[in-house]
Scaffold this active site. Structure first.
Site, mmCIF file in Angstrom:
data_model
loop_
_atom_site.group_PDB
_atom_site.id
_atom_site.type_symbol
_atom_site.label_atom_id
_atom_site.label_comp_id
_atom_site.label_asym_id
_atom_site.label_seq_id
_atom_site.Cartn_x
_atom_site.Cartn_y
_atom_site.Cartn_z
ATOM 1 N N SER A 93 29.251 -6.846 38.594
ATOM 2 C CA SER A 93 28.804 -6.193 37.671
ATOM 3 C C SER A 93 29.746 -4.814 37.268
ATOM 4 O O SER A 93 30.639 -5.037 36.915
ATOM 5 C CB SER A 93 27.334 -5.763 38.345
ATOM 6 O OG SER A 93 26.643 -4.996 37.456
ATOM 7 N N ASP A 161 20.546 -14.444 33.648
ATOM 8 C CA ASP A 161 20.747 -12.928 33.958
ATOM 9 C C ASP A 161 19.846 -12.374 33.212
ATOM 10 O O ASP A 161 19.894 -12.000 32.020
ATOM 11 C CB ASP A 161 22.407 -12.596 33.780
ATOM 12 C CG ASP A 161 22.788 -11.251 34.383
ATOM 13 O OD1 ASP A 161 21.914 -10.302 33.996
ATOM 14 O OD2 ASP A 161 23.887 -11.258 34.867
ATOM 15 N N HIS A 188 21.424 -11.998 38.157
ATOM 16 C CA HIS A 188 22.685 -11.091 37.980
ATOM 17 C C HIS A 188 23.262 -11.171 39.340
ATOM 18 O O HIS A 188 23.878 -10.363 39.644
ATOM 19 C CB HIS A 188 22.003 -9.848 37.772
ATOM 20 C CG HIS A 188 23.176 -8.922 37.381
ATOM 21 N ND1 HIS A 188 24.087 -9.184 36.276
ATOM 22 C CD2 HIS A 188 23.640 -7.627 37.921
ATOM 23 C CE1 HIS A 188 25.086 -8.108 36.137
ATOM 24 N NE2 HIS A 188 24.672 -7.283 36.969
#
Length: 206
Positions: A93, A161, A188
């Site tokens: 991320s 996601d 995610h």
């Protein structure tokens, strides 16, 4: 978004033997990284598998953990985590965005991006992190430099996601000429373990 989620339960032709360090960069959100997602799991698995090779695996609580500002994280990666030409950076991320920006300025062995995007998607915290291009066209991604400064690049993506449209993830993969590994059910990547990532890194090194 907050991607350091606490668990409720418990280059071409380059010799990969040059790897001396693996850095795991978490997503933003704060909290002890060893209690977040799969970070400590991967650190432990890699450390055990690579102990005899003398490869150091780094997982640290990051400064400015909530916003994960580029101006704070990149110097920390260089000066404290010592990311260099012998280093594989595994970023999740916000950590993936930091890995990409770092590779624009510094040579590293490779980057493994888990849940990466290329725009802030209208999120104020992501905008404040300063990883993404600005509306006026400034602060562009320098994908060519990322390719030039790394010997390999990998993108782990997932169609489901909830935060990142798959088009964003595919764009990153194609822009940095990455080995692109798309899944359908990882969300995610807010998970307790990522055996796919572990296997991939070990294959790169061994």
């Amino acid at each position: 978004y907050s991607f350091c989620t606490l668990l409720v339960e418990g280059g071409e032709g380059h010799n990969m033997s040059a790897c001396k360090r693996i850095i795991i960069l978490p997503g933003n959100g704060g909290g002890d990284v060893r209690q977040c997602n799969w970070y400590a799991w991967l650190e432990k698995k890699l450390s055990k598998a690579l102990e005899e090779k003398g490869i150091v695996v780094e997982l640290r609580n990051m400064p400015d953990p909530v916003v994960a500002r580029r101006e704070v994280w990149l110097p920390f990666m260089k000066d404290v985590l010592q990311a260099g030409e012998d280093t594989i950076i595994v970023g999740h991320s916000s950590g993936a965005e930091a890995a990409m920006r770092y590779a624009e300025q510094h040579k590293v062995l490779g980057i493994v991006l888990v849940g990466a995007c290329h725009t802030h998607l209208g999120d104020a915290t992501e905008l404040a992190s300063n990883y993404y291009p600005h509306p006026d066209g400034s602060n562009p991604w320098r994908f060519a430099e990322q390719v030039r400064n790394t010997t390999f690049r990998t993108v782990f993506a997932s169609v489901d996601d909830p935060f990142l449209p798959i088009e964003e993830q595919r764009h990153v993969g194609s822009s940095i000429e990455a080995e692109y590994l798309e899944h359908s059910d990882k969300g995610h990547w807010i998970l307790e373990s990522v055996p796919e990532v572990l296997k991939h890194i070990l294959q790169k090194i061994n």
